[in-house]
Motif scaffolding. Sequence first.
Motif, PDB file in Angstrom:
ATOM      1  N   ILE A   9       0.827  -1.200   0.000  1.00 21.55           N
ATOM      2  CA  ILE A   9       0.000   0.000   0.000  1.00 21.55           C
ATOM      3  C   ILE A   9       0.870   1.262   0.000  1.00 21.55           C
ATOM      4  O   ILE A   9       0.555   2.252  -0.664  1.00 21.55           O
ATOM      5  CB  ILE A   9      -0.967  -0.063   1.193  1.00 21.55           C
ATOM      6  N   THR A  10       2.029   1.212   0.690  1.00 21.74           N
ATOM      7  CA  THR A  10       2.890   2.397   0.657  1.00 21.74           C
ATOM      8  C   THR A  10       3.515   2.556  -0.725  1.00 21.74           C
ATOM      9  O   THR A  10       3.696   3.671  -1.207  1.00 21.74           O
ATOM     10  CB  THR A  10       4.002   2.314   1.710  1.00 21.74           C
ATOM     11  N   PHE A  40       0.999   4.208  -2.750  1.00 17.93           N
ATOM     12  CA  PHE A  40       0.993   5.649  -2.472  1.00 17.93           C
ATOM     13  C   PHE A  40       2.098   6.324  -3.267  1.00 17.93           C
ATOM     14  O   PHE A  40       1.913   7.402  -3.829  1.00 17.93           O
ATOM     15  CB  PHE A  40       1.221   5.927  -0.982  1.00 17.93           C
ATOM     16  N   VAL A  41       3.264   5.663  -3.294  1.00 20.80           N
ATOM     17  CA  VAL A  41       4.373   6.211  -4.068  1.00 20.80           C
ATOM     18  C   VAL A  41       3.951   6.360  -5.526  1.00 20.80           C
ATOM     19  O   VAL A  41       4.152   7.404  -6.145  1.00 20.80           O
ATOM     20  CB  VAL A  41       5.619   5.317  -3.942  1.00 20.80           C
ATOM     21  N   ASN A  97       1.128   6.724  -6.684  1.00 18.63           N
ATOM     22  CA  ASN A  97       0.080   7.702  -6.875  1.00 18.63           C
ATOM     23  C   ASN A  97       0.558   9.131  -6.663  1.00 18.63           C
ATOM     24  O   ASN A  97       0.226  10.017  -7.431  1.00 18.63           O
ATOM     25  CB  ASN A  97      -1.075   7.394  -5.918  1.00 18.63           C
ATOM     26  N   VAL A  98       1.317   9.338  -5.617  1.00 17.86           N
ATOM     27  CA  VAL A  98       1.645  10.731  -5.311  1.00 17.86           C
ATOM     28  C   VAL A  98       3.096  11.093  -5.588  1.00 17.86           C
ATOM     29  O   VAL A  98       3.410  12.262  -5.743  1.00 17.86           O
ATOM     30  CB  VAL A  98       1.309  11.099  -3.848  1.00 17.86           C
ATOM     31  N   ILE A 145      -5.984   3.788  -3.703  1.00 26.24           N
ATOM     32  CA  ILE A 145      -5.488   4.980  -4.378  1.00 26.24           C
ATOM     33  C   ILE A 145      -6.427   5.394  -5.502  1.00 26.24           C
ATOM     34  O   ILE A 145      -5.990   5.822  -6.561  1.00 26.24           O
ATOM     35  CB  ILE A 145      -4.061   4.795  -4.898  1.00 26.24           C
TER      36      ILE A 145
END
Lengths: 512, 429, 338
Positions: free
Chosen positions: A354-355, A358-359, A361-362, A455
């Motif tokens: 999940i992290t 996030f990477v 995605n953002v 995400i």
Amino acid sequence: MTDTHISFVRHEEIPPSPPPVAERGVLKWMRENLFSNWFSAILTLVALYIIAKFLIGVFPWFYNGVWDAGSIRECRDILEGRFGACFAVLVDRWDHLLFGFKYPQSEYWRPVLGFVLLVLAAMPALFYMYIPTKFLIGTALYPFLAYWLLWGGTLWLPIAVLAAIIATAFVFRFVEAMSVQMRTILAGLVGVAGAIGLAYLLYLGAQELWFISDSVGSAGGFAAIAGYLFKAASIFTYIFAIPMGIFVGYAIFQSAEDGGLVTVATALLAIYLMLAYAIGPVSEFLNGLIPIELQAVPSRDMGGYMLCMMLGTVCVSLSVPLGIVLALGRQSKMPLIKGVCVVFIEFVRGVPLITLLFVANVMLAYFFPPGSGLDLFLRVVIMITMFSAAYIAEVIRGGLAALPKGQYEAADSLGLNYTQATRLIILPQALKISIPGIVNVAVGLFKDTTLVSVISMFDIVGMIRGPIQQSTDWISIYWEVYLFAAVCFFIVCYGISQYSQWLERQLATDHR
Amino acid sequence: MTSIADHTVTRSKSSFKLSMLLNDTRYRSFTFQFIALIAIIAFMAFVGGNLVRNLAEAGLNISFQFLKDPAGYDINQKLIEYNSQMSHGRAALVGLLNTLIVAFLACITATVFGVVAGVLRLSNNWLVSKIMSFYVEIFRNVPVLIWILIIFSVMINALPAPRDFRGDEASASMVLFDTIAITNRGVFVPSPEFTNSLSVAEQDVAEDGSIVPAKGWQDFALIFGVLFLSWIAAKLIGSWATRTQEATGSRPTTWYILLAVWVVPLVAVLAFLGLTWDVPALKGFNFQGGLQLRGSLIALWFALAIYTGAFIAENVRAGILAISKGQTEAAAALGLRPRRIMGLVILPQALRVIIPPLISQYLNITKNSSLAIAVGYMDVTGTLGGITLLQTGRAIETILLLMLFYLTVSLLISALMNVFNNRMKLTER
Amino acid sequence: MNKSVFFGALAGAALAGGVASAATLDDVKARGKLNCGVTTGVPGFAEPDANGVWQGFDVAVCRAVAAAVLSDPTAVEFVPTTGKTRFTALASGEIDMLARNTTWTFSRDVDLKFEFTGVNYYDGQGFMTPADLGVTSAKDLDGATVCIQTGTTTELNLADFFRSNNISYEPVPIETGAEAVQQYNAGACDVYTTDASALAAQRANFEDPSAHVIMPEIISKEPLGPLVRHGDNEWADIVRWTLNALITAEELGVTSVNLSEMGGGTNNPEINRLLGTEGDLGAMLGLDKEWAKRAIGVAGNYGEIFEKNIGESTPIGLARGLNAQWTDGGLIYSPPFR
């Protein structure tokens, strides 16, 4: 037979009498398998109680289920307060659950066909022991066809890419077969091009590093140290830009005799030139001549269960080669390469997916040049591929470690070089051992594709948690949709894991 | 290229050709690594340059100053003191502890589930082994996120709400002599309190003259201290008994001494502190008093445990099957009963096979606990990677910190478990 | 997927490429599509319907901008964002504008470097409790368990409210509205708090809406509006004045019904300026004369959009309240078109 000696002689055998009631049929089976001792009996009774309780609780919910309603309010009206499911949401949003809400409805046949072909194309790879190797060609062609089916656009684009790859293979063969004089000329040309190209690339890199060090170093504190590091790297790269270029160019030139490096360099150059400059115009031109086009669908419009399937298939197939490279790198005797591989593998395995998403995605967008057109799908594919590659690398490392040392030594004694030994001796055996492990990773990865819902991608779970549960019609519907998602995943994952177990049994036979 | 220069010295100059850097195995690895280094630097230049440019264009900078700013939000489950006026850093720490606690609880429970299911799956009882296969297959083959959502939803809807306990015709009641309340907001259990608590200088006195009990870490420290001393004493007695046994051949009966060593000091210290129980009771909106295990914690804990338990069950089964049948037969020949065979002969050996995959399952639990926000459990992904990220907008910084944290925890767990694994291996030989 | 660009990027060819920060307007025109960030689904505000077409109050703003800029209200690529991803999506240029229930706050405007281009909905955080609890004021909620939908400024407002009233509470953060409602209905929390508009929308879909009351207290100001990146003022102007055009149209009585008639010219000079029959306001924005006419033509003026998506005739059933025109005692107020 009128003999008066009346002594009874039986002429036929007595049919065997049935065993006692407790020793036969259902009773015997039950006694042996359900009530063999008091502990087992208690377990059986407890299990029966739980099953009964569960069925009694759940049955009315299914039985009263409403299949035909336009919204959750209609469902409630039909149920009139009875306890029952509202399966109508599945009927109403069936397409959305499977394909996402933006894939054009008239094109649903494409992903369906793609899926059917996927199953067919996977067959030669999955059942390689029964299906002749030549069918693997179909498997190799599948990605191009699937790309065209799912994303649409012109068929000539994937064909052009395929042609470029095949052409590169021909270039490779051609250069390999050249006479030494011819190859020396070619090596000279490619060497010069390689030297100038590499030197220029490194020069740009050095410039870039200087730029980074300037902007980082101004922050002070730790950043200043980082700034000096970047400055050092920049100077290092400046110094080595031209020598490196010349060295590589010279090495290419030198290899004209044995043909190793020049062949690879020419092939790389050829495929880069073709992919970067040729395939676009060529496919457009061909499409102008003979248009074979499907409606183009951007990856943003993919969704539902189809998205999970796509992410699963694409990422697993990309991560196997990457995983092999990482596993070999981790086994390498070169400290730098080994170090890089170890750090990468341990880092990726140490953080939750999940992290990494996030990477994707953002953060990932910041790592590419502005406007490089990397859409979210591609970014997610990059991150998930890295993720699964690390796990697959570990599985393959296990396979490599399981090979007896004699195999490596035998390959060496035959005079095979590293590439040959790896390609012909080591990998075929190591991969074979690793297949069940790879399949397990693949199943895990496929399940993890649901995390993309976090995400804001609309895979099946994202579809449920977003557009379905938040729609005015189906606000707050819960069980039915999750149950459906669970069933979808169960069917595929159970199928694959059964295959994996079967394969393990197949492989086990020749070990023992 | 210094490395090349060094090597030219060691070889006669005439015989060295540049192409040997590629073709000679003695030098090739240097060449490859040098190229790799250049490639890494070029990659960093590409990525870093873009990052700096893109950030500058967006007008952003990388700064961790926000960690000192007041967080402004509340967290329901906090192991350390926290309120909304404290910093984002503190909130991250609270979340971090919450992650660790749910991971810890889930690891233990998953191991229990896994071992039970793995052993029962091999049971002679057809029904039980089928049910266990069903459990394993159904949990292994459906994504953990869906399970977390389903289990949380089951818990929310199946358990009574606090309002069901209210009134004369309450539809739910507390269990175990009205001491434990199981609600969909969590389980409320009595917690110990002390009338002579060490944590306050002077005990509060209620209006009716009774002493208001209190509790603090000092009380528990005292109790644990006493228990620790008892444990040391019990150890000493045990070794004395062993020595006596070795010297005289007969082991002295020690169980009553041990009992006294454990019980007497404990009772004494509890009496000294004046132990009472704070029993949860329905007051206002919710149960008050006692210890609350929140619904989100229980749901996540249970979901992770039962999901990972299915995987551990497979590992356990594989481990047991890996032990050769001869071991079972030998144990049976010694006259051991089936359950003792399992406990004394098979499982200890199977453990060697089970532990390595068990480590990665523990790591998976820790990593999967990052889905906590789906059930509203405030772990570190929920605080630092959730509300803090949302409030400060510092996406890059928070995600980097988040990854750093998980990486540290993962490396720590695998280091610890590897130590354990090595010890297991050593005792084998 | 732009393959050649990707390969080019990987090959490092883009190393040399400087930052060519083109104006957003040019980007949008060149692309032929407006990338508009929306939520992953909030009933009435942004939700894809059964045919996968985005509908809603926020969506209408995106469509109006697309109509003004590209002359095509369907030339919008809706990018669903979560609370976590919305700001990075905007900052990184993935979307051109964000129309997603985003509260205009100081820090978002100043620290995160965004430009709020106006307010299309004045909201405030409220509380909902079951009627049988007998609570009449949020100040009676001492000790209550509160379900919060995370992802907005909700958590902070809540903490401030309970702190300033010196009462205790137990926060239960929930990610999506659907899950929050599920918990609330099962009694896992006593109170559900989020923006009052969302509360009303959720309540309207309960089995028995009358069994739930919304507390009179509104504990925060939540001006929701579209936003763009700092620094591109021309683009910000376009978004700002498109929204203002919708609002002004309602004030001046321009509706989707009489639009074409009024577009022929009226006696009211402001209508004429708005619809481009007098002066050339569009050119100042870098658009043509009829930009506002097209924007209004998509779904009508502000009032029409409100009524169609979240008004009292819809299942959401929101009253205009603060969101009435200033002439009717509300806060919706557009600067003049001149």
